[in-house]
Structure formats: C-alpha cells, structure tokens
Design an enzyme around this catalytic site. Sequence first.
Site, PDB file in Angstrom:
ATOM      1  N   ILE A  17      -0.129   3.735   5.161  1.00 26.84           N
ATOM      2  CA  ILE A  17       1.080   4.483   5.774  1.00 26.84           C
ATOM      3  C   ILE A  17       0.817   5.673   6.136  1.00 26.84           C
ATOM      4  O   ILE A  17       1.439   6.395   7.205  1.00 26.84           O
ATOM      5  CB  ILE A  17       2.333   4.322   5.082  1.00 26.84           C
ATOM      6  CG1 ILE A  17       2.336   5.036   3.867  1.00 26.84           C
ATOM      7  CG2 ILE A  17       2.946   2.857   4.744  1.00 26.84           C
ATOM      8  CD1 ILE A  17       3.626   5.321   3.091  1.00 26.84           C
ATOM      9  N   ASP A  18      -0.146   6.446   5.581  1.00 30.45           N
ATOM     10  CA  ASP A  18      -0.513   7.668   6.047  1.00 30.45           C
ATOM     11  C   ASP A  18      -1.307   7.893   7.391  1.00 30.45           C
ATOM     12  O   ASP A  18      -1.788   9.217   7.702  1.00 30.45           O
ATOM     13  CB  ASP A  18      -1.557   8.305   4.759  1.00 30.45           C
ATOM     14  CG  ASP A  18      -0.614   8.327   3.464  1.00 30.45           C
ATOM     15  OD1 ASP A  18       0.426   8.367   3.464  1.00 30.45           O
ATOM     16  OD2 ASP A  18      -1.272   8.737   2.260  1.00 30.45           O
TER      17      ASP A  18
ATOM     18  N   MET B  35       5.971  10.617   2.067  1.00 26.09           N
ATOM     19  CA  MET B  35       4.607  10.136   1.927  1.00 26.09           C
ATOM     20  C   MET B  35       3.621  11.047   2.431  1.00 26.09           C
ATOM     21  O   MET B  35       4.083  11.299   3.691  1.00 26.09           O
ATOM     22  CB  MET B  35       4.564   8.717   1.405  1.00 26.09           C
ATOM     23  CG  MET B  35       5.237   8.209   0.313  1.00 26.09           C
ATOM     24  SD  MET B  35       4.603   6.507  -0.058  1.00 26.09           S
ATOM     25  CE  MET B  35       5.337   6.148  -1.714  1.00 26.09           C
TER      26      MET B  35
ATOM     27  N   ILE C  65      10.175   3.612  -0.244  1.00 27.15           N
ATOM     28  CA  ILE C  65      11.329   3.002   0.783  1.00 27.15           C
ATOM     29  C   ILE C  65      10.474   3.052   2.019  1.00 27.15           C
ATOM     30  O   ILE C  65      10.481   2.125   2.864  1.00 27.15           O
ATOM     31  CB  ILE C  65      12.519   3.987   0.897  1.00 27.15           C
ATOM     32  CG1 ILE C  65      13.393   3.634  -0.129  1.00 27.15           C
ATOM     33  CG2 ILE C  65      13.215   3.593   2.178  1.00 27.15           C
ATOM     34  CD1 ILE C  65      14.485   4.561  -0.261  1.00 27.15           C
TER      35      ILE C  65
END
Length: 360
Positions: free
Chosen positions: A141-142, A184, A285
């Site tokens: 996701i980064d 994040m 989430i």
Amino acid sequence: MQEQKRIGILTSGGDCAGLNAAIRAVVCRAVGSYGWKVLGIRQATMGLMNSPPDFIPLEIDTVEELLITGGTFLGTTNTGDPFAYPMPDGSTRDRSSEIIAGYHQLGLDALIVIGGDGSMDIVRKIAQKGGMNLVAIPKTIDNDVGSTERSIGFDTAVNIATESLDRLHFTAASHNRVMILEVMGRDAGHIAISAGIAGGAHIILIPEIPYNLDSICEKIHERQESGKNYSLVIVSEAVKTENGETIKNINRLGQTRFGGIGHYLADKICACSGAETRVTVLGHIQRGGTPSPLDRLTGSVFGVAAVDLIAEGKYDCMVSWQNRQVVSVPIPEAIGKYSTVDPDGMLVKTARGLGICLGN
C-alpha cells in the site's frame, strides 16, 4: 504445446486489497491458457516450511469469485525471517533449507511470490540458495517498491484515506476543529500526498519533507483569520517529531511499529494555535475491504504477466508497470531502488500550487 508445468503461488508480508485478483489471474492464465497445475501455498513461506507442505490445488472454479474480495485467501505473514526463525525457546534457526525442500517436494517448476521489497529480498535469497525459479509481483500500500509506478494495494489505500478526509471535512467544520488523519507509510509519503491532494487537506506532512510547527500553525492562523475556523491535516506515520525523533511503539512480542505522530502533532498544534484538535488513525483500515477497480486491474494484469514470464523461461524477475505497460525487471534492480516521494516532483508541486502547506 508446452509441457505441463507445476507452479506455486504465495502471498508474503502485509495483506492488502488486490491480492486475490492477482491470484485469480495467475490461475486463469496458467490453467486456462497453458494447461498447467497451480498450487496455492498457505501462510507465505511457512506453508513450504511445513512437512508436508501446506498447499491447496487451485482451479479456475476455485478462484472465480475472488476478484472483488479483500485480503488474501491463501493467508500471509510478515514475521519470522526464515534465515533467523524465532524458536519457542528464544533461539533462532535457519529454516531456509526447509522451504527449499518444500518447493522441490511439491515438484514445482516455478514459484510466484506476491510481496513487497522485504519479502522479495528474502524469497530471492532462498531461491538462489535452493535452485528455485522465481517470479515476483509487487504489492504494497506504500507504493515504495522501486522500478514500478504502481503496486497492488496502493490505490485502494488512497481511496480509503481520501474518503476519510471527505468525512472529516464536515465534522471539522461543524465544530471548528483541526482534524488530523494519520495514515500508513513506513518510509514513504505516497498515501499522504496523494490522498491529501484528492481529499482537500490543508496541511500534508510526509517524511521526505522536513517541517516546522511554526509553519503549520501559521497556516491554521491564516485560515482562522479568513473565517475558516477548521483545518484538515494528513500525516504519514513515518513523519518524525520536529526534533527528528521517530515515534514508535513496542508490543508485548518485542515488535516495533510506527504510530503516534498524529497525537504528538495534536498536542503541539493545540498549544500553538489554540484550536481544538482531534486525531484519527486509520491503521489497518487502509489494507482491508473491497479492492478498487484499479487494484483489481493491476492485480489481473500483473498475474497474467507473471505466468507469461514463466512460459518464456524468464526468472529472477519482477513484473513492473512502466509507461502504461507491463515490463519485467530483474528482482535485484527492483528491490535495489526505493521509491519515495520526490520533493521536487509533480505531486509536491501540485500541492504547493494549490496552497497546501507541506510544513516548510
């Protein structure tokens, strides 16, 4: 016709949306186009470490409904380095040979790993040691894997963060508050900068750009003086304190995790601006839920491309999205580069052009 191959697939590291779409694509291409056998390895490399290996045969019917589901139905893990695996007595053991044995016991011709740079690095070392044919698919996701413009999971994470900012707008305006959204981003601020622009944040803080609290409070005061008595701040979890300290938490297992910069900033902003401040920490989430259409597309494209690399006999490669097409990149090259937000790049220029404060 090609000989029938047996290929394994596993997901490693943290979960994210779009993993199941990639697994589905691998099976559809390998089984439907080439007539191969596909084995899904459970719980990442731990599935190969088990004796006998923990796997399930994958058929097109098995994966047909996976496209829209979040997470990974094969399971995953982001703890336990196989080269220094923690044992119950507190010692560590090199268990990489057990993974190699599992690969050969299953009679695999190749293994597809879906993971981030850390997972790819570890599995590649094992593959090099044990004569395993490896192809990698980038997911994080980064969005910080080098040599690819897009990784599975990033778009969904940005969508969730953007939606959160959308919702915080109204409650912030209703109560004249400063709302801080902590997202994040282990070492890169891609989620924060992308969601911040898309979600109309007034202040965006990312680890690539140093900040000072005076600039942040000045932005808040400017808005207050213009009659806007609320502000939205989005901050990446890897942002440090103004003094350069990293805020981390250590859990009962001794694992270190980022977290806490949002609350640190809330206290500082409240003190310097007098504004009532609230913090929302999105945490996991961002990883969960239904994958966005783009992540479904990315997973599907990468899955098909990974199988085609095996058909061509191209190993030790990662599929990569570059210039609106998929190419293959040597894994050492992919993990040798780390993709952070360019302080002089287009997104940063866009944010500044929109009047968004980046803290400096």
